[in-house]
Design a protein around this motif. Structure first.
Motif, mmCIF file in Angstrom:
data_model
loop_
_atom_site.group_PDB
_atom_site.id
_atom_site.type_symbol
_atom_site.label_atom_id
_atom_site.label_comp_id
_atom_site.label_asym_id
_atom_site.label_seq_id
_atom_site.Cartn_x
_atom_site.Cartn_y
_atom_site.Cartn_z
ATOM 1 N N ILE A 126 0.876 -1.171 0.000
ATOM 2 C CA ILE A 126 0.000 0.000 0.000
ATOM 3 C C ILE A 126 0.913 1.220 0.000
ATOM 4 N N GLN A 127 0.929 1.938 -1.124
ATOM 5 C CA GLN A 127 1.822 3.086 -1.267
ATOM 6 C C GLN A 127 1.026 4.372 -1.378
ATOM 7 N N ASP A 128 1.467 5.388 -0.653
ATOM 8 C CA ASP A 128 0.861 6.715 -0.724
ATOM 9 C C ASP A 128 0.990 7.239 -2.150
ATOM 10 N N ALA A 129 -0.125 7.580 -2.782
ATOM 11 C CA ALA A 129 -0.122 8.101 -4.149
ATOM 12 C C ALA A 129 -0.435 9.596 -4.182
ATOM 13 N N SER A 130 -0.439 10.245 -3.012
ATOM 14 C CA SER A 130 -0.700 11.684 -2.964
ATOM 15 C C SER A 130 0.559 12.453 -3.357
ATOM 16 N N THR A 131 0.424 13.746 -3.487
ATOM 17 C CA THR A 131 1.576 14.574 -3.837
ATOM 18 C C THR A 131 2.613 14.587 -2.710
ATOM 19 N N ASN A 132 2.197 14.268 -1.481
ATOM 20 C CA ASN A 132 3.141 14.213 -0.356
ATOM 21 C C ASN A 132 4.007 12.965 -0.381
ATOM 22 N N ASN A 133 3.520 11.904 -0.977
ATOM 23 C CA ASN A 133 4.155 10.586 -1.054
ATOM 24 C C ASN A 133 4.989 10.245 0.181
ATOM 25 N N LYS A 134 4.289 9.790 1.205
ATOM 26 C CA LYS A 134 4.941 9.399 2.457
ATOM 27 C C LYS A 134 5.484 7.977 2.408
#
Length: 160
Positions: free
Chosen positions: A110-118
């Motif tokens: 599960i990978q963060d796909a937001s612009t923040n990419n945590k």
């Protein structure tokens, strides 16, 4: 006769592989179990909103979006903040898109796909957090199993 037997074997093999490749249903409810710990993602601490692992889990509604998937938790401190959120490591954040990568045998990262990419959701016996480094060698701490209520009930049927 041999053609019939061969056809049956091919059908059996194809149906077996189809069962191994899990499909995440848009709007479906899933419990998320970490491969390394065997525990479920749930809320705890701070009004039950922080990411925690436990023997019992929270069923998340998984919704497909244009940027990936969101995980609706139903836990909130305001009506529009009911989602798994990588920036706050919480279950009461704004809707955050995630990318799911099928690692085989029913497990996903599960990978963060937001612009923040945590980064990737990680868990071991002491920690649950998003880590920016990419998982190496299919590390089980980064792998999550998506289970429905029916899956859990089927597991309990086999318990002794």
């Amino acid at each position: 006769m041999h053609k019939k037997i061969l056809s049956l074997v091919v059908i059996f093999i194809c149906s077996t592989f189809a069962l191994l490749a899990q499909t995440i249903t848009d709007g479906g409810y899933y419990y998320l179990r970490n491969r390394q710990t065997g525990k479920f993602l749930t809320g705890g601490n701070n009004y039950g909103t922080n990411l925690c692992l436990h023997e019992t889990g929270l069923d998340f509604r998984v919704d497909k979006t244009t940027n990936g998937y969101t995980f609706y938790s139903g836990i909130y401190n305001s009506n529009d903040r009911n989602y798994l959120n990588a920036s706050s490591n919480s279950l009461d954040g704004a809707a955050n898109p995630f990318t799911l990568v099928d690692k085989g045998n029913g497990y996903f990262t599960i990978q963060d796909a937001s612009t923040n990419n945590k980064g990737y959701l990680y868990a071991d016996n002491n920690t649950i957090e998003f880590r920016t480094q990419e998982p190496s060698n299919n590390h089980s701490a980064y792998q999550w199993e998506f289970l429905t209520k029916t899956d859990l009930i089927d597991e309990l049927k086999g318990a002794t």
